[in-house]
Design a protein around this motif. Structure first.
Motif, PDB file in Angstrom:
ATOM      1  N   VAL A  44      17.805  25.295  55.477  1.00  0.00           N
ATOM      2  CA  VAL A  44      18.884  24.638  54.721  1.00  0.00           C
ATOM      3  C   VAL A  44      18.793  23.129  54.918  1.00  0.00           C
ATOM      4  O   VAL A  44      18.906  22.360  53.955  1.00  0.00           O
ATOM      5  N   GLU A  47      16.411  21.703  52.729  1.00  0.00           N
ATOM      6  CA  GLU A  47      16.684  22.061  51.332  1.00  0.00           C
ATOM      7  C   GLU A  47      15.690  23.096  50.795  1.00  0.00           C
ATOM      8  O   GLU A  47      15.389  23.141  49.607  1.00  0.00           O
ATOM      9  N   TYR A  49      16.104  26.226  50.060  1.00  0.00           N
ATOM     10  CA  TYR A  49      17.215  27.147  49.878  1.00  0.00           C
ATOM     11  C   TYR A  49      16.794  28.585  49.626  1.00  0.00           C
ATOM     12  O   TYR A  49      17.439  29.508  50.121  1.00  0.00           O
ATOM     13  N   ALA A  52      15.863  30.066  52.924  1.00  0.00           N
ATOM     14  CA  ALA A  52      17.070  30.233  53.737  1.00  0.00           C
ATOM     15  C   ALA A  52      17.873  31.432  53.250  1.00  0.00           C
ATOM     16  O   ALA A  52      18.360  32.230  54.063  1.00  0.00           O
ATOM     17  N   LEU A  84      25.494  28.126  51.881  1.00  0.00           N
ATOM     18  CA  LEU A  84      24.239  27.935  51.165  1.00  0.00           C
ATOM     19  C   LEU A  84      24.480  27.926  49.658  1.00  0.00           C
ATOM     20  O   LEU A  84      23.986  27.052  48.941  1.00  0.00           O
TER      21      LEU A  84
END
Length: 134
Positions: A44, A47, A49, A52, A84
């Motif tokens: 995270v 970034e 994502y 994550a 998130l």
């Protein structure tokens, strides 16, 4: 003394911890969910994502398989996934996760627990964003 690690160093350490825990504890141990969660936090911060999200979902699934649905660790996984989604602008997906996490935390740990307070703050921030974007 405060240690400082780069994102790549932190990622490498968490990947190493994940490998060691999988080897020593197997793929179902509760500590493995925590390690997945910690690695997701690194992603995270970078970034990354989608990576994550995959780890958060694995940790949540693992925790749901190991504990009662009302366990605080399940709530924390839900909250992390909600954050998130919020960071990605996926507000409508984040809100029910925060609500579910808040319900669990308040029920199990009390309405004045720091986790409940943080969760209410996240929910309020999210709702402010939803209102301001309409």
């Amino acid at each position: 003394m405060q240690l400082s690690f780069s994102h790549s160093e932190a990622e490498a350490l968490h990947l190493q911890a994940l490998e060691l825990r999988q080897r020593r504890l197997g793929n179902k141990h509760p500590d493995l969910a925590s390690t997945l969660n910690n690695l997701a936090l690194v992603y995270v911060s970078q970034e990354r994502y989608s990576e994550a999200e995959s780890l958060y979902l694995q940790a949540l699934e693992m925790r749901l398989g190991q504990t009662q649905e009302e366990h605080p660790n399940v709530a924390y996984s839900l909250s992390n996934l909600g954050l998130l989604y919020e960071l990605q602008g996926r507000y409508l997906e984040a809100e029910p996760l925060y609500l579910q996490a808040l319900e669990i935390i308040e029920q199990r740990l009390g309405v004045n627990h720091p986790g409940a307070i943080r969760c209410r703050e996240k929910l309020a921030d999210l709702r402010d964003r939803l209102t301001s974007e309409q």
